[in-house]
Design a protein around this motif. Structure first.
Motif, PDB file in Angstrom:
ATOM      1  N   PHE A  69       0.873  -1.183   0.000  1.00 19.92           N
ATOM      2  CA  PHE A  69       0.000   0.000   0.000  1.00 19.92           C
ATOM      3  C   PHE A  69       0.906   1.228   0.000  1.00 19.92           C
ATOM      4  O   PHE A  69       1.544   1.548   1.011  1.00 19.92           O
ATOM      5  N   ILE A  74      -1.717   3.682   6.570  1.00 21.07           N
ATOM      6  CA  ILE A  74      -2.061   2.628   7.530  1.00 21.07           C
ATOM      7  C   ILE A  74      -3.392   2.904   8.218  1.00 21.07           C
ATOM      8  O   ILE A  74      -4.180   1.977   8.473  1.00 21.07           O
ATOM      9  N   VAL A  83       5.162  -1.651   8.463  1.00 18.53           N
ATOM     10  CA  VAL A  83       4.666  -0.283   8.221  1.00 18.53           C
ATOM     11  C   VAL A  83       5.883   0.626   8.211  1.00 18.53           C
ATOM     12  O   VAL A  83       6.493   0.886   9.255  1.00 18.53           O
ATOM     13  N   CYS A 138       2.916  -1.499   4.072  1.00 20.91           N
ATOM     14  CA  CYS A 138       2.108  -0.279   3.990  1.00 20.91           C
ATOM     15  C   CYS A 138       2.956   0.916   4.399  1.00 20.91           C
ATOM     16  O   CYS A 138       3.802   0.818   5.296  1.00 20.91           O
TER      17      CYS A 138
END
Length: 292
Positions: free
Chosen positions: A130, A173, A198, A168
């Motif tokens: 992402f 997030i 993350v 991500c």
């Protein structure tokens, strides 16, 4: 009784009294009632959590304990003992078992590692990222399989996008957590700052992943990992064990990173204590390691 005898009895006062008693004597009534309904058994009261805990402790004290449970060996001695047991199987595998303490709400320990000397060929992960803008371009160059923004959420929920690793960026997030938390969380795939999935350095993270493997504990917090082959030199086995234990300590919070020491890591959670470390083989015993 004949009519003549009844008339004779009516004239006699004593006989008439006896006849009346016989005529109006109460009859015993018999009722059929199942025996099980006649007895009312009292159900035992449900035990409280405290009483159940006391009962479990008493049961554990009475249980037979293995005489080897309290015995420990150094790592080098354990390697030599297992090697002697597996003398007829030079290609057998050492297995390292790390038991961690699982509390209420504790996440299952999980991470990635790259042993100094691998025991088998590595498998390739399918990576979904992402990210947007420059970070998305870096992820594609690093070799990510699927790259996109919030539009990927629906495809993950309905199963169109499959991956073994999810990364991500920090800016996205919060947008994916409400919908994907219940989907990826139980599978242990939800991006997390604690696991390092993350991050804003997505390209560098993917490049570091190349040649690494994933390890994961079970619901009881037990981690099982093949760590070396019997024909490895003792020094290589020791390096693999030390390296993997260091990785587990970082993942469970027993060793804090530089960001946590500086007070910058807000997501730092309480550490999961490592209760036991065991080294075993296919035919050998499980030996508890003393110098961890």
């Amino acid at each position: 009784m004949s009519l003549a005898l009844a008339q004779l009895a009516s004239r006699c006062r004593q006989c008439s009294g006896t006849l009346g008693l016989l005529r109006y004597a109460p009859q015993r009534q018999f009722h059929y009632t199942p025996a099980i309904l006649a007895r009312k058994e009292k159900k035992p009261a449900a035990l409280t959590k405290k009483q159940l805990a006391v009962k479990e402790r008493k049961r554990a004290k009475k249980a037979k304990k293995n005489i080897y449970d309290s015995e420990k060996m150094t790592l080098t001695d354990a390697i030599n003992v297992l090697r002697a047991v597996e003398v007829a199987s030079p290609h057998a595998t050492y297995e390292l078992v790390v038991k961690t303490q699982m509390g209420k709400g504790t996440t299952i320990p999980k991470g990635r590692f790259n042993l100094p000397r691998e025991t088998k060929a590595q498998t390739k992960d399918r990576i979904l990222v992402f990210a947007e803008g420059r970070q998305a371009e870096e992820a594609k160059k690093a070799g990510a399989d699927v790259v996109g923004g919030l539009e990927l959420v629906e495809g993950i929920i309905n199963g169109r996008h499959q991956a073994t690793l999810f990364l991500c960026s920090r800016s996205l997030i919060r947008g994916i957590t409400p919908r994907l938390g219940r989907v990826l969380g139980p599978r242990g795939l939800m991006p997390s700052e604690r696991r390092g999935t993350v991050t804003d350095d997505i390209g560098g993270f993917i490049r570091r992943l190349k040649g690494t493997s994933e390890w994961k504990g079970d619901k009881e917090g037990t981690i099982r990992q093949p760590i070396a082959k019997m024909d490895f030199p003792v020094g290589d086995v020791v390096k693999n064990v030390r390296y993997f234990l260091n990785v587990v300590k970082h993942a469970t919070g027993n060793v804090r990173g530089p960001q946590a020491d500086a007070g910058k890591d807000i997501s730092q959670k309480p550490a999961q204590a490592i209760t036991r470390v065991l080294l075993s083989s296919q035919q050998g015993p499980s030996i508890q390691i003393a110098d961890i």
